[in-house]
Scaffold this active site. Structure first.
Site, PDB file in Angstrom:
ATOM      1  N   ALA A  70       0.909  -1.216  -0.030  1.00 57.53           N
ATOM      2  CA  ALA A  70      -0.028   0.155  -0.015  1.00 57.53           C
ATOM      3  C   ALA A  70       0.889   1.367  -0.022  1.00 57.53           C
ATOM      4  O   ALA A  70       0.462   2.192  -0.684  1.00 57.53           O
ATOM      5  CB  ALA A  70      -0.885  -0.065   1.186  1.00 57.53           C
ATOM      6  N   THR A  71       2.015   1.227   0.652  1.00 57.71           N
ATOM      7  CA  THR A  71       2.711   2.413   0.675  1.00 57.71           C
ATOM      8  C   THR A  71       3.152   2.957  -0.835  1.00 57.71           C
ATOM      9  O   THR A  71       2.987   4.067  -1.204  1.00 57.71           O
ATOM     10  CB  THR A  71       4.266   2.133   1.521  1.00 57.71           C
ATOM     11  N   ASN A 155      -6.802   2.697  10.312  1.00 59.14           N
ATOM     12  CA  ASN A 155      -6.109   1.725  10.907  1.00 59.14           C
ATOM     13  C   ASN A 155      -6.020   1.779  12.411  1.00 59.14           C
ATOM     14  O   ASN A 155      -5.584   0.800  13.087  1.00 59.14           O
ATOM     15  CB  ASN A 155      -4.633   1.652  10.666  1.00 59.14           C
ATOM     16  N   GLN A 183      -6.702  -1.322   5.155  1.00 61.10           N
ATOM     17  CA  GLN A 183      -7.562  -1.784   6.275  1.00 61.10           C
ATOM     18  C   GLN A 183      -8.759  -2.376   5.880  1.00 61.10           C
ATOM     19  O   GLN A 183      -9.559  -3.411   6.731  1.00 61.10           O
ATOM     20  CB  GLN A 183      -7.576  -0.873   7.299  1.00 61.10           C
ATOM     21  N   SER A 203      -2.553  -3.795   0.524  1.00 67.03           N
ATOM     22  CA  SER A 203      -1.461  -4.795   0.926  1.00 67.03           C
ATOM     23  C   SER A 203      -1.867  -6.212   1.205  1.00 67.03           C
ATOM     24  O   SER A 203      -2.737  -5.982   2.327  1.00 67.03           O
ATOM     25  CB  SER A 203      -0.823  -4.028   2.105  1.00 67.03           C
ATOM     26  N   HIS A 205      -0.714  -8.259   3.015  1.00 72.45           N
ATOM     27  CA  HIS A 205      -0.286  -8.746   4.584  1.00 72.45           C
ATOM     28  C   HIS A 205      -1.338  -8.368   5.468  1.00 72.45           C
ATOM     29  O   HIS A 205      -1.476  -8.931   6.443  1.00 72.45           O
ATOM     30  CB  HIS A 205       0.852  -8.439   4.745  1.00 72.45           C
ATOM     31  N   THR A 244      10.062  -6.872 -12.727  1.00 71.50           N
ATOM     32  CA  THR A 244       9.592  -8.020 -12.881  1.00 71.50           C
ATOM     33  C   THR A 244       8.317  -8.547 -11.940  1.00 71.50           C
ATOM     34  O   THR A 244       8.461  -8.138 -10.645  1.00 71.50           O
ATOM     35  CB  THR A 244      10.655  -9.176 -12.621  1.00 71.50           C
ATOM     36  N   CYS A 333       3.984   1.591  11.948  1.00 68.06           N
ATOM     37  CA  CYS A 333       4.768   2.487  11.618  1.00 68.06           C
ATOM     38  C   CYS A 333       5.115   3.574  12.441  1.00 68.06           C
ATOM     39  O   CYS A 333       5.962   4.114  12.611  1.00 68.06           O
ATOM     40  CB  CYS A 333       4.175   3.063  10.055  1.00 68.06           C
TER      41      CYS A 333
HETATM   42  N1  PMP Z   1      -2.153   2.723   4.862  1.00 64.50           N
HETATM   43  C1  PMP Z   1      -2.821   2.123   5.885  1.00 64.50           C
HETATM   44  C2  PMP Z   1      -4.036   2.552   6.701  1.00 64.50           C
HETATM   45  C3  PMP Z   1      -2.245   0.887   6.933  1.00 64.50           C
HETATM   46  O1  PMP Z   1      -2.610   0.596   7.937  1.00 64.50           O
HETATM   47  C4  PMP Z   1      -0.629   0.747   6.464  1.00 64.50           C
HETATM   48  C5  PMP Z   1      -0.237  -0.458   7.389  1.00 64.50           C
HETATM   49  N2  PMP Z   1       0.026  -0.176   8.726  1.00 64.50           N
HETATM   50  C6  PMP Z   1      -0.185   1.115   5.258  1.00 64.50           C
HETATM   51  C7  PMP Z   1      -0.833   2.124   4.605  1.00 64.50           C
HETATM   52  C8  PMP Z   1       1.066   0.739   4.811  1.00 64.50           C
HETATM   53  O2  PMP Z   1       1.116  -0.264   4.536  1.00 64.50           O
HETATM   54  P1  PMP Z   1       2.427  -1.265   3.883  1.00 64.50           P
HETATM   55  O3  PMP Z   1       3.319  -1.152   4.975  1.00 64.50           O
HETATM   56  O4  PMP Z   1       2.048  -2.939   3.598  1.00 64.50           O
HETATM   57  O5  PMP Z   1       3.055  -0.656   2.557  1.00 64.50           O
END
Ligand code: PMP
Length: 387
Positions: A70-71, A155, A183, A203, A205, A244, A333
């Site tokens: 997502a970042t 989140n 989320q 994301s 994960h 890739t 984070c």
């Molecule tokens: N956006 C939100 C709302 C998140 O909760 C997170 C992960 N804490 C992220 C972005 C970033 O996701 P990632 O670290 O998997 O890039």
């Protein structure tokens, strides 16, 4: 260890790992090298995974761009729209309760000379606490607004945004809408076309897939979205994200979403029950405990989310005193930073109230026994701390 931090990340579902492994061993081809069978087999797998993902979230087949998560998706979406050479609009809008993976992009754009508005969220105590203030959004948009970015679900406090309403406001003023749905995807049903969101980040994960793989939806078929790529190189993914492709990660992510889709209703009920049980047990033993964010009952909160404000001690102390329960004092984070949660202070909590708050994220693999054990450990530690 009882893991109650499923907003930070989730454990890979064993079914996801089963689906993923063959794409690292027997079928390791590069989907861009299709002059031979291994490459064509990999491309075919990616094509099937893309069809499955696009169906799961109701996004057009050709709209899915794979990223590392997502970042990266947020960076590609937001900087991509604002910095596109054909974009002449200079205004970007987001919300004060977004993740840093959006807020820091806003800061960067501001330093580059773009105009940025950070719309407030509704305060704690409101039934939609943590959700963007729609009136303030409508007032902030003007003809110069290129893009609005509003998270699908928060989140920290789990509030769920009414995306369709946000989309109507943005589109009526000619702005595009991006949503950080990190989320939300794989936790609540997502319908990109129906909610009419133009760009959507996720994301794997966060929904029982592996780390390091995610996607960005680019366009829902209703209006044109032009992005300047962040990564250039081999020109994969129509030049939007060179590099890739990761067939194992992509197959894993598609499988994770499919598993969610097949069990969504049941999982929703079960997760809410466990979350409510945890709240009930803590609330009945800790006098003065408060809930941060929307109520647990009205469908405006993620099923597994619980964010609590303690009457007297800091969340960090509670966590240290309960080392066998994994929970957190904010987003993963920012958990190494001593600052109180910007989400909670943006919702009107004082700095000390924010420091006295903790977040629990209940997930698929939690059991009623774990909730019972965790609440006993938490209450015991709390009593010890308050003496
Ligand atoms: N956006 C939100 C709302 C998140 O909760 C997170 C992960 N804490 C992220 C972005 C970033 O996701 P990632 O670290 O998997 O890039």
């Amino acid at each position: 260890m009882i893991y109650l931090d499923n907003h930070a990340t989730t454990c890979c579902d064993p079914r996801v790992i089963d689906a993923m492994l063959p794409w690292l061993t027997d079928n390791f081809g590069n989907p861009s090298s299709t002059s031979h069978e291994p490459g064509r087999v990999a491309l075919d797998a990616v094509t099937r995974a893309t069809a499955s993902i696009s169906m799961a979230i109701d996004a057009p087949l050709d709209s899915i761009v794979y990223t590392s998560g997502a970042t990266e998706s947020n960076n590609l979406a937001i900087k991509g729209v604002l910095r596109h050479p054909r974009n002449k609009k200079r205004h970007f809008i987001t919300v004060s309760t977004e993740h840093h993976a959006v807020l820091d992009i806003a800061d960067e754009l501001e330093r580059e000379g773009f105009r940025v508005t950070r719309v407030p969220a509704l305060p704690n105590g409101n039934a939609s606490a943590g959700i963007i203030d729609l009136d303030r959004l409508a007032e902030s948009i003007d003809d110069d607004t290129a893009l609005v970015s509003v998270m699908w679900a928060n989140n920290e406090v789990g509030s769920i945004t009414p995306m369709k309403q946000v989309a109507e406001i943005c589109h009526s003023k000619g702005a595009l809408l991006h949503s950080d749905a990190t989320q939300a995807v794989g936790r609540i049903p997502i319908d990109v076309c129906q909610e009419d969101v133009d760009l959507v980040s996720a994301s794997a994960h966060k929904f029982y897939g592996p780390k390091g793989i995610g996607f960005l939806v680019v366009g829902n078929g209703h209006r044109r979205v032009r992005l300047k790529p962040e990564l250039v190189g081999g020109g994969q993914q129509a030049g939007l994200r060179s590099g890739t492709l990761n067939p194992a990660g992509i197959m894993a992510m598609a499988t994770a979403l499919q598993i969610y889709g097949e069990n969504a209703a049941e999982e929703d009920v079960r997760t809410k029950e466990l979350r409510d049980e945890l709240f009930m047990r803590l609330n009945s033993q800790i006098e003065g405990l408060k809930l941060n964010g929307p109520p647990l009952t009205e469908g405006r909160r993620l099923p597994g989310n619980l964010n609590l404000q303690l009457p007297s001690i800091e969340g960090e102390s509670w966590m240290a005193a309960t080392p066998t329960v994994a929970f957190s004092s904010g987003s993963a984070c920012s958990s190494s930073s001593p600052e109180p949660s910007h989400v909670l202070t943006a919702m009107g909590l004082t700095e000390s109230q924010a420091r006295q708050s903790v977040r629990f994220g209940i997930g698929r693999f939690n059991t009623p026994e774990e909730i019972e054990d965790a609440s006993c450990l938490l209450v015991k530690a709390y009593r010890h701390l308050v003496g």
